[in-house]
Write a protein that holds these residues in place. Structure first.
Motif, PDB file in Angstrom:
ATOM      1  N   LYS A  38      32.837  75.306   5.751  1.00 27.11           N
ATOM      2  CA  LYS A  38      33.620  76.406   6.314  1.00 27.11           C
ATOM      3  C   LYS A  38      33.315  76.509   7.803  1.00 27.11           C
ATOM      4  CE  LYS A  38      34.030  79.221   2.138  1.00 27.11           C
ATOM      5  NZ  LYS A  38      33.798  80.550   1.561  1.00 27.11           N
ATOM      6  N   THR A  39      34.325  76.332   8.602  1.00 29.70           N
ATOM      7  CA  THR A  39      34.175  76.518  10.045  1.00 29.70           C
ATOM      8  C   THR A  39      34.720  77.926  10.338  1.00 29.70           C
ATOM      9  OG1 THR A  39      36.355  75.790  10.828  1.00 29.70           O
ATOM     10  CG2 THR A  39      34.788  74.052  10.213  1.00 29.70           C
ATOM     11  N   PRO A  40      34.628  78.420  11.592  1.00 30.38           N
ATOM     12  CA  PRO A  40      35.154  79.761  11.835  1.00 30.38           C
ATOM     13  C   PRO A  40      36.613  79.932  11.409  1.00 30.38           C
ATOM     14  CG  PRO A  40      33.767  79.090  13.648  1.00 30.38           C
ATOM     15  CD  PRO A  40      33.902  77.882  12.752  1.00 30.38           C
ATOM     16  N   SER A  41      37.403  78.853  11.410  1.00 29.01           N
ATOM     17  CA  SER A  41      38.826  79.024  11.085  1.00 29.01           C
ATOM     18  C   SER A  41      39.361  78.127   9.983  1.00 29.01           C
ATOM     19  CB  SER A  41      39.663  78.814  12.342  1.00 29.01           C
ATOM     20  OG  SER A  41      39.399  77.533  12.866  1.00 29.01           O
ATOM     21  N   GLN A  42      38.547  77.211   9.473  1.00 31.76           N
ATOM     22  CA  GLN A  42      39.081  76.286   8.462  1.00 31.76           C
ATOM     23  C   GLN A  42      38.131  76.127   7.273  1.00 31.76           C
ATOM     24  OE1 GLN A  42      40.644  72.482   9.785  1.00 31.76           O
ATOM     25  NE2 GLN A  42      41.071  73.290  11.840  1.00 31.76           N
ATOM     26  N   THR A  43      38.730  75.857   6.132  1.00 28.18           N
ATOM     27  CA  THR A  43      37.976  75.491   4.935  1.00 28.18           C
ATOM     28  C   THR A  43      38.274  74.028   4.629  1.00 28.18           C
ATOM     29  OG1 THR A  43      38.075  77.735   4.075  1.00 28.18           O
ATOM     30  CG2 THR A  43      37.652  75.994   2.478  1.00 28.18           C
ATOM     31  N   VAL A  44      37.209  73.251   4.539  1.00 29.09           N
ATOM     32  CA  VAL A  44      37.345  71.804   4.366  1.00 29.09           C
ATOM     33  C   VAL A  44      36.537  71.398   3.142  1.00 29.09           C
ATOM     34  CG1 VAL A  44      36.919  69.559   5.489  1.00 29.09           C
ATOM     35  CG2 VAL A  44      37.528  71.553   6.876  1.00 29.09           C
ATOM     36  N   LEU A  45      37.083  70.468   2.380  1.00 31.63           N
ATOM     37  CA  LEU A  45      36.370  70.010   1.193  1.00 31.63           C
ATOM     38  C   LEU A  45      36.253  68.491   1.242  1.00 31.63           C
ATOM     39  CD1 LEU A  45      35.208  71.011  -1.567  1.00 31.63           C
ATOM     40  CD2 LEU A  45      37.452  70.494  -2.545  1.00 31.63           C
TER      41      LEU A  45
ATOM     42  N   ASN B 279      31.001  82.863  14.411  1.00 28.47           N
ATOM     43  CA  ASN B 279      30.887  81.624  15.172  1.00 28.47           C
ATOM     44  C   ASN B 279      29.868  80.716  14.511  1.00 28.47           C
ATOM     45  OD1 ASN B 279      31.620  79.898  17.221  1.00 28.47           O
ATOM     46  ND2 ASN B 279      29.896  80.553  18.500  1.00 28.47           N
ATOM     47  N   LYS B 280      30.042  80.521  13.225  1.00 25.26           N
ATOM     48  CA  LYS B 280      29.098  79.677  12.510  1.00 25.26           C
ATOM     49  C   LYS B 280      29.837  78.728  11.565  1.00 25.26           C
ATOM     50  CE  LYS B 280      28.457  82.981   8.826  1.00 25.26           C
ATOM     51  NZ  LYS B 280      27.615  83.830   8.033  1.00 25.26           N
ATOM     52  N   VAL B 281      29.111  77.699  11.205  1.00 26.34           N
ATOM     53  CA  VAL B 281      29.644  76.713  10.263  1.00 26.34           C
ATOM     54  C   VAL B 281      28.691  76.667   9.072  1.00 26.34           C
ATOM     55  CG1 VAL B 281      30.098  74.242   9.921  1.00 26.34           C
ATOM     56  CG2 VAL B 281      30.738  75.338  12.072  1.00 26.34           C
ATOM     57  N   THR B 282      29.247  76.708   7.870  1.00 30.89           N
ATOM     58  CA  THR B 282      28.395  76.509   6.696  1.00 30.89           C
ATOM     59  C   THR B 282      28.839  75.251   5.946  1.00 30.89           C
ATOM     60  OG1 THR B 282      29.792  77.892   5.287  1.00 30.89           O
ATOM     61  CG2 THR B 282      27.933  78.981   6.329  1.00 30.89           C
ATOM     62  N   VAL B 283      27.854  74.525   5.483  1.00 26.21           N
ATOM     63  CA  VAL B 283      28.107  73.347   4.657  1.00 26.21           C
ATOM     64  C   VAL B 283      27.417  73.604   3.322  1.00 26.21           C
ATOM     65  CG1 VAL B 283      27.743  70.855   4.397  1.00 26.21           C
ATOM     66  CG2 VAL B 283      28.131  71.822   6.685  1.00 26.21           C
ATOM     67  N   THR B 284      28.179  73.596   2.255  1.00 20.19           N
ATOM     68  CA  THR B 284      27.612  73.876   0.939  1.00 20.19           C
ATOM     69  C   THR B 284      27.786  72.667   0.035  1.00 20.19           C
ATOM     70  OG1 THR B 284      28.297  76.166   1.253  1.00 20.19           O
ATOM     71  CG2 THR B 284      27.592  75.553  -0.957  1.00 20.19           C
TER      72      THR B 284
ATOM     73  N   ASN C 112      17.499  71.510  -7.318  1.00 25.71           N
ATOM     74  CA  ASN C 112      17.569  72.685  -6.440  1.00 25.71           C
ATOM     75  C   ASN C 112      18.878  73.471  -6.535  1.00 25.71           C
ATOM     76  OD1 ASN C 112      15.925  70.394  -4.517  1.00 25.71           O
ATOM     77  ND2 ASN C 112      14.909  72.321  -4.946  1.00 25.71           N
ATOM     78  N   GLY C 113      19.834  72.995  -7.326  1.00 18.17           N
ATOM     79  CA  GLY C 113      21.119  73.699  -7.436  1.00 18.17           C
ATOM     80  C   GLY C 113      21.925  73.579  -6.152  1.00 18.17           C
ATOM     81  N   THR C 114      22.700  74.609  -5.864  1.00 21.38           N
ATOM     82  CA  THR C 114      23.557  74.589  -4.675  1.00 21.38           C
ATOM     83  C   THR C 114      22.697  74.588  -3.411  1.00 21.38           C
ATOM     84  OG1 THR C 114      25.152  75.880  -5.928  1.00 21.38           O
ATOM     85  CG2 THR C 114      25.459  75.814  -3.538  1.00 21.38           C
ATOM     86  N   ILE C 115      23.080  73.745  -2.456  1.00 20.64           N
ATOM     87  CA  ILE C 115      22.330  73.643  -1.198  1.00 20.64           C
ATOM     88  C   ILE C 115      23.239  74.123  -0.063  1.00 20.64           C
ATOM     89  CG2 ILE C 115      21.099  72.073   0.370  1.00 20.64           C
ATOM     90  CD1 ILE C 115      20.956  70.150  -2.179  1.00 20.64           C
ATOM     91  N   THR C 116      22.739  75.045   0.745  1.00 22.48           N
ATOM     92  CA  THR C 116      23.578  75.626   1.796  1.00 22.48           C
ATOM     93  C   THR C 116      22.942  75.449   3.170  1.00 22.48           C
ATOM     94  OG1 THR C 116      24.208  77.297   0.179  1.00 22.48           O
ATOM     95  CG2 THR C 116      24.864  77.697   2.461  1.00 22.48           C
ATOM     96  N   ILE C 117      23.731  74.931   4.084  1.00 27.87           N
ATOM     97  CA  ILE C 117      23.290  74.744   5.465  1.00 27.87           C
ATOM     98  C   ILE C 117      24.147  75.658   6.329  1.00 27.87           C
ATOM     99  CG2 ILE C 117      23.199  73.072   7.379  1.00 27.87           C
ATOM    100  CD1 ILE C 117      23.285  71.072   4.648  1.00 27.87           C
ATOM    101  N   GLU C 118      23.518  76.354   7.228  1.00 29.58           N
ATOM    102  CA  GLU C 118      24.287  77.226   8.126  1.00 29.58           C
ATOM    103  C   GLU C 118      23.860  76.938   9.556  1.00 29.58           C
ATOM    104  OE1 GLU C 118      24.824  81.397   6.811  1.00 29.58           O
ATOM    105  OE2 GLU C 118      24.336  81.897   8.887  1.00 29.58           O
TER     106      GLU C 118
END
Ligand SMILES: [Zn+2]
Length: 320
Positions: free
Chosen positions: A61-68, A43-48, A293-299
């Motif tokens: 990435k949402t719990p059910s979808q991959t969006v770009l 039940n999480k969303v990640t934004v990379t 900082n390279g890849t930045i990830t938010i969760e």
């Protein structure tokens, strides 16, 4: 003269493709995606924010979808493909293109060739470069559901995650397309101005995505929307941290805790601009930048969020 006739024919073909492609559009697509198998799950969303040089490519990435959102630059396609594979992407449920410039749309051919793309959204802005014409042709040929999105449209990213479009208006894009049709000069600035700007919301969390929006775009958003439709904990810095954007008034309305900046290491434009970095600091906005900082990830779980970078410290003053 011959050149002009060719250009006009080309535009007519592009308009025809746009209307045909537009014909496949359907809001019926919304929320019906079965998910891609590479989505975040749980039940999480990640934004990379992918580290793909001087171009934007943001994976959600949402719990059910991959969006770009965007596909990086046409000169960075290998980096872009590698970054998606590293993130275990196989299918993109929704591709959102903010505007047809090479550093946002340039990797589309690589994406279509190597990954399954289930639906495409952009602002309906027509353009002349080859990478744009190929993009339109692929959508048509492969019968990929397509929709132009404007202020007020909402994309359902599943599980309570929404992407609400705040700009452009349909009128903004139509005026610019008319200029192209009439063979008038368009500035790169026009395409930036019409970037798709949208706010992702999940529970109490909000993040603003801005493409290469400029101050005129920011002002339009503030005029058409109340502050609570704009406020976001995280702001994707508009236009790679350029001084054409991130006005004081817009920052006040968004009121972010963090900004994330995409910029290529040693980029020719010397972005992010020192004045923008100073403005962020003065407003108490921390930032990470992909060049440092390279890849930045938010969760986020919809209540709180974490933000981390691959390397280095926040608020770096390094000049490009
Ligand atoms: Zn750009």
């Amino acid at each position: 003269m011959r050149k002009k006739i060719f250009a006009l024919t080309l535009i007519a073909v592009m308009m025809a493709i746009a209307s045909l492609v537009g014909g496949c559009a359907g809001k019926g697509q919304e929320g019906s995606s079965p998910g891609s198998g590479s989505a975040a799950g749980g039940n999480k969303v990640t934004v990379t924010m992918l580290d793909v040089g001087q171009g934007d490519a943001i994976l959600i990435k949402t719990p059910s979808q991959t969006v770009l959102i965007d596909t990086s630059d046409k000169d960075e396609t290998e980096k872009f493909k590698a970054a998606l594979l590293k993130e275990n992407v196989k299918t993109v449920d929704k591709l959102i293109i903010t505007h047809p410039h090479a550093d946002h749309l340039g990797g589309a051919a690589t994406l279509f060739k190597n990954f399954e793309v289930k639906a495409v959204y952009d602002n309906g802005q027509l353009a002349t470069p080859k990478f744009y014409r190929e993009y339109q042709k692929t959508i048509l040929k492969e019968n990929i559901p397509y929709q132009s999105i404007y202020d007020g449209d909402v994309l359902d990213l599943g599980d309570g995650v929404k992407f609400t479009v705040l700009s452009p208006t349909k009128k903004m894009v139509e005026e610019d397309n008319k200029k192209l049709e009439e063979n008038q000069t368009r500035k790169a600035e026009n395409l930036n101005e019409n970037s798709v700007v949208g706010r992702l919301t999940f529970g109490d969390f909000a993040m603003m995505f801005t493409g290469d929006a400029v101050i005129a775009t920011e002002n339009g958003i503030r005029e058409r929307h109340k502050d609570d439709e704009i406020r976001s904990q995280i702001l994707k810095a508009p236009h790679h941290g350029s001084k054409t954007s991130s006005s004081q008034k817009f920052l006040k309305a968004v009121n972010p805790e963090w900004a994330v900046i995409s910029a290529g290491e040693g980029n020719d434009y010397h972005l992010p601009h020192p004045s923008v970095r100073t403005r962020y600091k003065q407003d108490g906005i921390d930032y990470y930048r992909t060049d440092v900082n390279g890849t930045i990830t938010i969760e986020t779980d919809g209540k709180t969020y974490t933000i981390k970078a691959e390397r280095g410290d926040k608020n770096s003053d390094k000049n490009n």
